[in-house]
Scaffold this active site. Sequence first.
Site, PDB file in Angstrom:
ATOM      1  N   CYS A 134       0.871  -1.182   0.000  1.00  0.00           N
ATOM      2  CA  CYS A 134       0.000   0.000   0.000  1.00  0.00           C
ATOM      3  C   CYS A 134       0.902   1.225   0.000  1.00  0.00           C
ATOM      4  O   CYS A 134       1.578   1.504   0.986  1.00  0.00           O
ATOM      5  CB  CYS A 134      -0.911  -0.003   1.226  1.00  0.00           C
ATOM      6  SG  CYS A 134      -1.918   1.493   1.357  1.00  0.00           S
TER       7      CYS A 134
ATOM      8  N   GLU B 171      -4.018   1.197  -6.087  1.00  0.00           N
ATOM      9  CA  GLU B 171      -3.124   0.115  -6.477  1.00  0.00           C
ATOM     10  C   GLU B 171      -3.102   0.070  -7.996  1.00  0.00           C
ATOM     11  O   GLU B 171      -4.054   0.499  -8.647  1.00  0.00           O
ATOM     12  CB  GLU B 171      -3.608  -1.213  -5.886  1.00  0.00           C
ATOM     13  CG  GLU B 171      -2.561  -2.314  -5.891  1.00  0.00           C
ATOM     14  CD  GLU B 171      -1.246  -1.899  -5.263  1.00  0.00           C
ATOM     15  OE1 GLU B 171      -0.319  -1.547  -6.042  1.00  0.00           O
ATOM     16  OE2 GLU B 171      -1.127  -1.911  -4.031  1.00  0.00           O
TER      17      GLU B 171
END
Length: 227
Positions: free
Chosen positions: A2, A105
């Site tokens: 992340c 992402e």
Amino acid sequence: MCGRYTITVSLEELMLWYLIEDTTIVHYAPKYNAAPMQSIPAVIHDGKQNRLGELRWGLVPSWAKEDKIGSKMINARSESLQDKPAFRNLISTRRCIIPADGFYEWKQQNGRKQPMRITLKSGELFSMAGLYDIWMDASGNRLSTCTIITTGANSLMADIHDRMPVILSREAESEWLDRNNRQVPDLMKLLRPYAAEQMRAYPVSSAVGNVRNDAKELVDEVKESAG
């Protein structure tokens, strides 16, 4: 991993969600592209109540010789937390929550990477599990930093990436934050993938790839790029 996320709610909404009466954040602004090595809003428990302040994203262990190591410690894998010297002592003493309402992402697609924003279907705020530490330089200046804990992908994320941040359920937030809770085995059980059916993912502009970009338009849905 992340490495980018969003926190676009107001300071008042943040304080209400975590039952916070006062905060040390002086200049708060929504972040549409929060990135490592930036100061980000974080919640800790001081033994009596929740506190909202800022931590620099990228953990610098208290024993580190220099703070440059922080750029390599933006995430901590849940599976190896108890094995890593930088993290294992923090699980029982220095847990935090990084509030977010989405994270980014990059999805490998047709030979290129398509940025995706992942949120709860409800659009609500959510809590990413984190750890923090306090480092001091030779002059005695304190630096408070954090890392976001990751876990394996759920079925929604699996098509995008094999990792995702640990998102705590509403019920688990207080358990994770409670400084008086040192039951590591029970705490580790909270570090699991969030329910895929409660999340959604949609394509966004490639402009999120540049950390200098931090505009509201970054969270707008776009058409996925063709091959």
